[in-house]
Design an enzyme around this catalytic site. Structure first.
Site, PDB file in Angstrom:
ATOM      1  N   TYR A  51       0.773  -1.069  -0.138  1.00 16.68           N
ATOM      2  CA  TYR A  51       0.022  -0.073  -0.239  1.00 16.68           C
ATOM      3  C   TYR A  51       0.878   1.288   0.231  1.00 16.68           C
ATOM      4  O   TYR A  51       0.914   2.196  -0.698  1.00 16.68           O
ATOM      5  CB  TYR A  51      -1.092  -0.084   1.245  1.00 16.68           C
ATOM      6  CG  TYR A  51      -1.854   1.132   1.333  1.00 16.68           C
ATOM      7  CD1 TYR A  51      -2.817   1.222   0.641  1.00 16.68           C
ATOM      8  CD2 TYR A  51      -1.473   2.114   2.187  1.00 16.68           C
ATOM      9  CE1 TYR A  51      -3.907   2.374   0.998  1.00 16.68           C
ATOM     10  CE2 TYR A  51      -2.544   3.231   2.401  1.00 16.68           C
ATOM     11  CZ  TYR A  51      -3.416   3.250   1.418  1.00 16.68           C
ATOM     12  OH  TYR A  51      -4.610   4.487   1.659  1.00 16.68           O
ATOM     13  N   LYS A  67       1.084   4.162  -3.067  1.00 17.56           N
ATOM     14  CA  LYS A  67       0.635   5.501  -2.737  1.00 17.56           C
ATOM     15  C   LYS A  67       1.852   6.560  -2.925  1.00 17.56           C
ATOM     16  O   LYS A  67       1.799   7.614  -3.581  1.00 17.56           O
ATOM     17  CB  LYS A  67       0.204   5.540  -1.265  1.00 17.56           C
ATOM     18  CG  LYS A  67      -1.136   5.004  -1.072  1.00 17.56           C
ATOM     19  CD  LYS A  67      -2.351   5.385  -2.048  1.00 17.56           C
ATOM     20  CE  LYS A  67      -3.670   5.046  -1.737  1.00 17.56           C
ATOM     21  NZ  LYS A  67      -4.732   5.514  -2.588  1.00 17.56           N
TER      22      LYS A  67
HETATM   23  P1  NAD Z   1     -13.587   3.129   0.653  1.00 21.09           P
HETATM   24  O1  NAD Z   1     -13.325   1.562   0.616  1.00 21.09           O
HETATM   25  O2  NAD Z   1     -14.876   3.598   1.123  1.00 21.09           O
HETATM   26  O3  NAD Z   1     -13.590   3.371  -0.909  1.00 21.09           O
HETATM   27  C1  NAD Z   1     -12.883   2.709  -1.754  1.00 21.09           C
HETATM   28  C2  NAD Z   1     -13.597   2.616  -2.976  1.00 21.09           C
HETATM   29  O4  NAD Z   1     -12.989   2.142  -4.133  1.00 21.09           O
HETATM   30  C3  NAD Z   1     -14.673   1.751  -3.044  1.00 21.09           C
HETATM   31  O5  NAD Z   1     -16.016   2.326  -3.386  1.00 21.09           O
HETATM   32  C4  NAD Z   1     -14.376   0.267  -3.924  1.00 21.09           C
HETATM   33  O6  NAD Z   1     -15.477  -0.111  -4.233  1.00 21.09           O
HETATM   34  C5  NAD Z   1     -13.421   1.429  -4.883  1.00 21.09           C
HETATM   35  N1  NAD Z   1     -12.707   0.199  -5.392  1.00 21.09           N
HETATM   36  C6  NAD Z   1     -11.886  -0.436  -5.187  1.00 21.09           C
HETATM   37  N2  NAD Z   1     -11.151  -1.248  -6.144  1.00 21.09           N
HETATM   38  C7  NAD Z   1     -11.952  -0.641  -7.022  1.00 21.09           C
HETATM   39  C8  NAD Z   1     -11.650  -1.166  -8.416  1.00 21.09           C
HETATM   40  N3  NAD Z   1     -10.622  -2.067  -9.068  1.00 21.09           N
HETATM   41  N4  NAD Z   1     -12.172  -0.438  -9.624  1.00 21.09           N
HETATM   42  C9  NAD Z   1     -13.074   0.597  -9.170  1.00 21.09           C
HETATM   43  N5  NAD Z   1     -13.447   0.939  -7.733  1.00 21.09           N
HETATM   44  C10 NAD Z   1     -12.682   0.223  -7.005  1.00 21.09           C
HETATM   45  O7  NAD Z   1     -12.376   3.876   1.298  1.00 21.09           O
HETATM   46  P2  NAD Z   1     -11.918   5.234   1.441  1.00 21.09           P
HETATM   47  O8  NAD Z   1     -11.374   5.408   2.724  1.00 21.09           O
HETATM   48  O9  NAD Z   1     -12.933   5.857   0.887  1.00 21.09           O
HETATM   49  O10 NAD Z   1     -10.729   5.191   0.163  1.00 21.09           O
HETATM   50  C11 NAD Z   1     -10.766   6.290  -0.582  1.00 21.09           C
HETATM   51  C12 NAD Z   1      -9.185   6.439  -1.227  1.00 21.09           C
HETATM   52  O11 NAD Z   1      -8.871   7.286  -0.098  1.00 21.09           O
HETATM   53  C13 NAD Z   1      -8.399   5.307  -1.382  1.00 21.09           C
HETATM   54  O12 NAD Z   1      -7.578   5.434  -2.527  1.00 21.09           O
HETATM   55  C14 NAD Z   1      -7.608   5.254  -0.180  1.00 21.09           C
HETATM   56  O13 NAD Z   1      -6.545   4.346  -0.204  1.00 21.09           O
HETATM   57  C15 NAD Z   1      -7.496   6.637   0.153  1.00 21.09           C
HETATM   58  N6  NAD Z   1      -7.011   6.843   1.537  1.00 21.09           N
HETATM   59  C16 NAD Z   1      -7.882   6.458   2.480  1.00 21.09           C
HETATM   60  C17 NAD Z   1      -7.601   6.940   3.743  1.00 21.09           C
HETATM   61  C18 NAD Z   1      -8.492   6.276   5.044  1.00 21.09           C
HETATM   62  O14 NAD Z   1      -8.083   6.413   6.081  1.00 21.09           O
HETATM   63  N7  NAD Z   1      -9.774   5.848   4.809  1.00 21.09           N
HETATM   64  C19 NAD Z   1      -6.428   7.451   4.159  1.00 21.09           C
HETATM   65  C20 NAD Z   1      -5.621   7.779   3.299  1.00 21.09           C
HETATM   66  C21 NAD Z   1      -6.029   7.652   1.670  1.00 21.09           C
END
Ligand code: NAD
Length: 255
Positions: free
Chosen positions: A162, A166
């Protein structure tokens, strides 16, 4: 230059948000629509949630479309791009948000784990950028916003693929920003932990993660706080931002 709230307006613009059916993607789609953009909601296997979001966005008086595609697959991304071009028009704002996370010790991490993470969290940004940049170049306008993570800046035990993915998103962002300036702006956001399903899947509580991660603000972000940063980068308010990594992270990482 006169500063008014209009500078945040996205009227007449089309945004595409990947992974828009939950978490940060959902909040982002609502924020962009709230600023007047029409929104394409990409999702994977979450048709009911995507339909509900289309209805919520249409209630704001703008258009929305839900399109299923696996953004880690070149053929799916090409099909998505064709459908968007045929049905919705040219994408002005591309938000590469879709992502997955997995906690696993490095020695237990398989090649398949690595490929899945890198394909979903990094290759997807390459594929989506390849698919949507040509129209932006032709029109000499466009904005790409990539959702990275503070873990791509900090590294974290148990999350090597991961963190690598990133960190790769950040490098890709800076390279594209240099290659496609001045007309196209490419920037990234590296949030700290955010209250979403992704984090609740992890074993620790929000409070203990906040303590362990040494977050000075001692809390997780709400999805809307990340969406507001996307809105800023999507709007003309951030015209002079190029290849930047904004960090709504409560202080977890201070460059
Ligand atoms: P989340 O799981 O709610 O959202 C991720 C979304 O991506 C989901 O809707 C999932 O269905 C979709 N997804 C996954 N694989 C996919 C694919 N192959 N094709 C299309 N869609 C796909 O989680 P989130 O926290 O909202 O994450 C959103 C982004 O934010 C991610 O890139 C994550 O790495 C990043 N992020 C999250 C956090 C956190 O703490 N939640 C922190 C930093 C960065």
């Amino acid at each position: 230059m006169k500063l008014t709230v209009d500078v945040l307006s996205l009227k007449e613009r089309l945004a595409l948000v990947t992974g828009a059916s939950s978490g940060i993607g959902q909040a982002t789609a609502l924020a962009l629509a709230g600023a007047g953009a029409s929104v394409v909601l990409n999702h994977l296997g979450q048709a009911a949630q995507a339909r509900a979001l289309v209805a919520a966005i249409e209630a704001l008086g703008v258009q929305a479309w839900a399109i299923e595609a696996d953004v880690s697959s070149a053929s799916d991304v090409n099909r998505l791009a064709q459908k968007v071009t045929d049905t919705c028009g040219m994408v002005d704002v591309l938000v590469n948000n879709a992502g997955i996370i997995q906690e696993r010790s490095f020695l237990e991490t398989s090649e398949a784990d690595w490929d899945r993470m890198l394909d979903t969290d990094l290759k997807s940004v390459f594929l989506m950028s390849k698919a949507f940049l040509p129209a932006m170049v032709a029109q000499q306008r466009g904005v790409i916003i990539n959702i990275a993570s503070d873990l791509g800046q900090l590294g974290r035990a148990g999350y090597a693929p991961y963190c690598a993915a990133k960190a790769g998103v950040i490098g890709l962002t800076k390279s594209l920003a240099r290659e496609f300036a001045p007309h196209i702006r490419v920037n990234a956001i590296a949030p700290g932990p955010v209250n979403t399903a992704m984090v609740s899947l992890q074993s620790m509580s929000a409070a203990s993660i906040a303590k362990e991660l040494e977050i000075p603000q001692a809390r997780f972000a709400e999805t809307e706080e990340i969406a507001q940063t996307v809105l800023f980068l999507a709007s003309d308010m951030s015209r002079f931002y190029c290849g930047q990594v904004l960090g709504p992270n409560g202080g977890s990482f201070m460059p």
